[in-house]
Enzyme design. Structure first.
Site, PDB file in Angstrom:
ATOM      1  N   LEU A  24     124.673 123.304  25.138  1.00  0.00           N
ATOM      2  CA  LEU A  24     124.718 124.191  23.879  1.00  0.00           C
ATOM      3  C   LEU A  24     123.411 124.912  23.769  1.00  0.00           C
ATOM      4  O   LEU A  24     123.385 125.942  22.797  1.00  0.00           O
ATOM      5  CB  LEU A  24     125.338 123.255  22.969  1.00  0.00           C
ATOM      6  N   CYS A 390     105.186 132.095  45.926  1.00  0.00           N
ATOM      7  CA  CYS A 390     105.071 130.900  46.722  1.00  0.00           C
ATOM      8  C   CYS A 390     105.754 131.072  47.854  1.00  0.00           C
ATOM      9  O   CYS A 390     105.200 131.740  48.764  1.00  0.00           O
ATOM     10  CB  CYS A 390     105.677 129.741  45.905  1.00  0.00           C
ATOM     11  N   HIS A 517     103.117 129.861  41.003  1.00  0.00           N
ATOM     12  CA  HIS A 517     104.431 130.482  40.287  1.00  0.00           C
ATOM     13  C   HIS A 517     103.974 130.849  39.080  1.00  0.00           C
ATOM     14  O   HIS A 517     104.067 130.326  37.944  1.00  0.00           O
ATOM     15  CB  HIS A 517     105.209 129.210  40.065  1.00  0.00           C
ATOM     16  N   GLU A 519     105.644 132.712  37.119  1.00  0.00           N
ATOM     17  CA  GLU A 519     106.604 132.809  36.201  1.00  0.00           C
ATOM     18  C   GLU A 519     106.652 131.490  35.235  1.00  0.00           C
ATOM     19  O   GLU A 519     107.110 131.702  34.219  1.00  0.00           O
ATOM     20  CB  GLU A 519     107.971 132.789  36.986  1.00  0.00           C
TER      21      GLU A 519
HETATM   22  N1  GLN Z   1     108.198 125.452  50.806  1.00  0.00           N
HETATM   23  C1  GLN Z   1     107.048 126.010  50.541  1.00  0.00           C
HETATM   24  C2  GLN Z   1     105.784 125.174  50.480  1.00  0.00           C
HETATM   25  O1  GLN Z   1     106.005 123.770  50.073  1.00  0.00           O
HETATM   26  C3  GLN Z   1     106.809 126.854  49.197  1.00  0.00           C
HETATM   27  C4  GLN Z   1     107.081 126.136  48.212  1.00  0.00           C
HETATM   28  C5  GLN Z   1     107.388 126.855  46.900  1.00  0.00           C
HETATM   29  O2  GLN Z   1     108.055 128.022  46.974  1.00  0.00           O
HETATM   30  N2  GLN Z   1     107.658 126.119  45.515  1.00  0.00           N
HETATM   31  O3  GLN Z   1     104.605 125.457  50.514  1.00  0.00           O
END
Ligand code: GLN
Length: 543
Positions: A24, A390, A517, A519
Site C-alpha cells: 500500500l 556500476c 550507484h 541513483e
Molecule cells: N557485478 C559487478 C560487480 O560486482 C557490478 C555490480 C553492480 O552493478 N552493482 O562489480
C-alpha cells in the site's frame, strides 16, 4: 532484568502499521509524513522487517525489490530510499531492524548471561530487545521525531512481536508522545462503483485486538475518500472524522505529502503530539509542479535484465525523476530487455529507435550482457547520451576495449574467467571472500575528480558516491585504454580504483560511466549531477 533504556524526553514517536493488503506504500506514507513534519527538528525513520535475514543484501531483487545501500555500508530495505529521497538525510543501517538482527541480539545477550536464571521468552525479552533498539537509535540521534514503520500487514505471524513491542511503547513514552497511524485499503469494486469501508473496519479490529487504537487512519484509494465513507470509518473505528485521511493513488509519489497535507493530517498530528512548527513545503511544491507540468518530453532507454520488475531499479527511476523535475523535462522510460538483442531477435538500431538517452544500470552475472554491450556500442557510435551505472560502466569499458583497443573477447572475469583481456577483474581485497552477506565493497566512498574533465565541471575536485561491487577496471589495462582516448576522471583516494569514466565532449555529447550507484544518493531537492547532465544532454540533442 536490566532496566530498559529510556529515550530522550523530547522524542515523539509516530508508529505506522498497515492492513488489508501489502504494497500500500506505507514506506512512502511514512516518508511523506516525515517530510511534512521536518521543520519540527530531527526526524529519524526506522523500519521493522519481519524476515529472518540479517539484511536484504542476499535477497533477489525480483523477490524483494532493489537493495538500498547506505553511506554507512548498510544494505537495507528499499523503503530507506524513500526516506532519504523525501527527508534529504543519510540513513543508517541500525535504523532497519530485521527479525534476523533482533534474534541475533537476543541470542548474544543470552550467551553473555544477561538473562541469567530466566527463561528467555518472546514477551518480555524479545519485545524489550525491539524497544531497546528503537530507544538506542532515538538516543544516539537525539531524535525529535521517530517515524517507526512496521513491515507487513497486521495479523502476519512474522510481525506480531513488532506489533506487541510498538503497543508497549505507549506506556514507555507516555500517551502524548506517541501517535499510531494505520494504513488500509478502500476498494471501489467495479460493479458497485462506491468506496467500501469493510476491509478497513476489519483491519482496525485486528489492530485493536492487539491493543492498539489508531489515532489516524489512512485509506488508500483510487479517489479522494468521500464524506460518507470518512463518517463510516470514523464511527466503526472510533477515530474523529478529520483523522480519516485519503492515501490517494497518484502517478507521482512526490505529491503524497501534499495530498496528506490537504487532507488535514497535520492538524491531527500537531494536536496529538503538540508540535508547533509550521510546514515548509514551497520548494517541494514547486518541483512537484515542474514534474506534473513539464512540456518537453524525452525518451530514455534502460537496458537491463530485471526490466520486468521495475522495483528492482526503483532508485534509478527516482533519480531520473529528480533530474527531470529540475530541468523541467518530462522523461519517458522505455525498458529494453537486452536478452532480446543478444538472441538476435532485435537489432540495437531497432531497439534504440527514437531514444534520446540510455542507461545501463547495475547488475550481476552473464545474462543479457552481450546485448548490453551491443547497445552501448550503438549509443557510443551514434552520439546517444549514455550513463553507465556500476555494471554499466564496466560493460562500457569492455565495449571500448573490444572496439577501440583491438582486444577481441575482452570481458569481465565475472563472466569469463579465462578471457585473454580481463578488462574488469575482481578487486584484490575480494580474493578469498566466500561469505555472500555484506562482503562487497559497499557504502559511501570519496572520489577524487581529475582536473579538466566533464566530471570536474559536475563535482569539483572531490565528491562522495555510494558503491556496491566486487569487480573493478583492471589496473593493468588502464594506460592502454587511456591512450586510446578513454578518460578515467574519478578515482578512489586510497588506491587507484577507477570510479568515473568518460569520453571527452569533442568525441561524444555525453558518455559517462561510474562504478558507483549515484541513483542511491539522488534526492528530489538535490538531484544527482550524473542524471541531470544525461538528461540535459538528451534534451539539447532533441532540439
Ligand atoms: N557485478 C559487478 C560487480 O560486482 C557490478 C555490480 C553492480 O552493478 N552493482 O562489480
Amino acid at each position: 532484568m536490566q532496566p530498559l533504556i529510556i529515550p530522550p524526553a523530547k522524542t515523539k514517536f509516530i508508529v505506522i502499521t498497515g492492513g488489508v493488503i501489502s504494497g500500500l506504500g506505507k514506506g512512502v506514507a511514512a516518508a511523506a509524513i516525515g517530510k511534512l513534519l521536518s521543520s519540527n527538528g530531527k526526524i529519524i525513520p526506522m523500519k521493522l522487517d519481519g524476515y529472518l535475514n540479517v539484511d536484504p543484501g542476499t535477497m533477489n531483487p525480483l523477490e524483494h525489490g532493489e537493495v538500498f545501500v547506505l553511506d554507512d555500508k548498510g544494505e537495507v530495505d528499499m523503503d530507506f530510499g524513500h526516506y532519504e529521497r523525501f527527508l534529504g538525510i543519510n540513513c543508517k543501517s541500525k535504523w532497519n531492524l530485521t527479525m534476523g538482527k533482533v534474534f541475533d541480539f537476543v541470542r548474544q545477550k543470552e550467551r553473555r548471561g544477561d538473562y541469567l536464571g530466566k527463561t528467555v521468552q518472546f514477551i518480555p525479552h524479545v519485545t524489550n530487545a525491539i524497544k531497546e533498539k528503537i530507544f538506542e537509535v532515538a538516543n544516539e540521534e537525539d531524535a525529535d521525531i521517530m517515524m517507526i514503520e512496521v513491515g507487513g500487514t497486521v495479523g502476519d505471524l512474522e510481525n506480531e512481536l513488532y506489533i506487541e513491542a510498538v503497543r508497549q511503547l505507549k506506556n514507555a513514552v507516555g500517551e502524548k508522545n506517541i501517535a499510531y497511524i494505520h494504513m488500509t485499503y478502500v476498494p471501489i469494486p467495479g460493479n458497485v462503483k462506491e468506496q467500501k469501508s469493510k476491509p478497513t473496519q476489519q483491519s482496525v479490529n485486528l489492530l485493536r485486538q492487539r491493543g492498539i487504537q489508531p489515532d489516524i487512519i489512512i485509506g488508500r484509494c483510487a479517489q479522494l475518500l468521500d464524506d460518507s465513507i470518512k463518517e463510516r470509518i470514523s464511527i466503526f473505528c472510533d477515530v474523529p472524522k478529520e483523522a480519516v485521511i485519503t492515501g490517494l493513488d497518484v502517478d507521482n509519489v512526490y505529491r503524497i505529502p501534499l495530498v496528506f497535507r490537504d487532507e488535514g493530517i497535520l492538524t491531527i498530528l500537531n494536536r496529538k503530539l503538540q508540535l508547533l512548527a509550521p510546514e515548509k513545503m514551497e520548494q517541494w511544491e514547486y518541483l512537484v509542479h515542474q514534474m506534473d507540468h513539464a512540456e518537453k518530453e524525452i525518451t530514455l532507454a534502460i537496458c537491463g535484465k530485471y526490466t520486468k520488475l521495475e522495483d528492482s531499479y526503483a532508485s534509478v527511476i527516482e533519480a531520473i525523476r529528480h533530474a527531470s523535475a529540475h530541468l523541467g523535462v518530462k522523461t519517458k522510460v522505455k525498458w529494453i530487455e537486452t536478452t532480446e538483442i543478444e538472441n538476435g531477435n532485435v537489432s540495437p538500431a531497432h531497439a534504440l529507435e527514437g531514444i534520446d538517452a540510455m542507461i545501463v544500470p547495475g547488475g550481476f552475472g552473464s545474462r543479457g550482457i552481450e546485448g548490453k554491450i551491443r547497445a552501448i556500442q550503438y549509443a557510443r557510435e551514434h552520439g546517444i547520451p549514455y550513463l553507465g551505472l556500476c555494471y554499466g560502466m564496466q560493460l562500457a569499458t569492455i565495449e571500448y576495449a573490444r572496439s577501440m583497443c583491438n582486444m577481441p573477447n575482452a570481458n569481465t572475469t565475472e563472466v569469463n574467467p579465462v578471457t585473454p583481456y580481463p578488462i574488469i577483474d575482481l578487486l584484490p581485497e575480494q580474493n578469498g571472500i566466500t561469505e555472500k552477506g555484506a562482503t562487497m565493497r559497499l557504502g559511501g566512498h570519496d572520489v577524487l575528480v581529475k582536473a579538466g574533465t566533464h566530471a570536474e565541471k559536475m563535482f569539483g575536485p572531490l565528491t562522495r558516491l555510494r558503491f556496491r561491487h566486487r569487480y573493478e577496471v583492471n589496473p593493468t589495462f588502464i594506460s592502454e585504454l587511456e591512450k586510446k582516448g578513454l578518460v578515467f576522471s574519478g578515482k578512489a583516494p586510497e588506491r587507484e580504483i577507477m570510479q568515473i569514466m568518460e569520453l571527452p565532449t569533442e568525441k561524444h555529447p555525453f558518455f559517462m560511466g561510474t562504478q558507483a550507484h549515484p541513483e542511491l544518493s539522488s534526492r528530489l531537492e538535490q538531484p544527482s549531477p550524473f542524471f541531470v547532465e544525461l538528461i540535459r544532454s538528451a534534451s539539447h540533442r532533441k532540439k
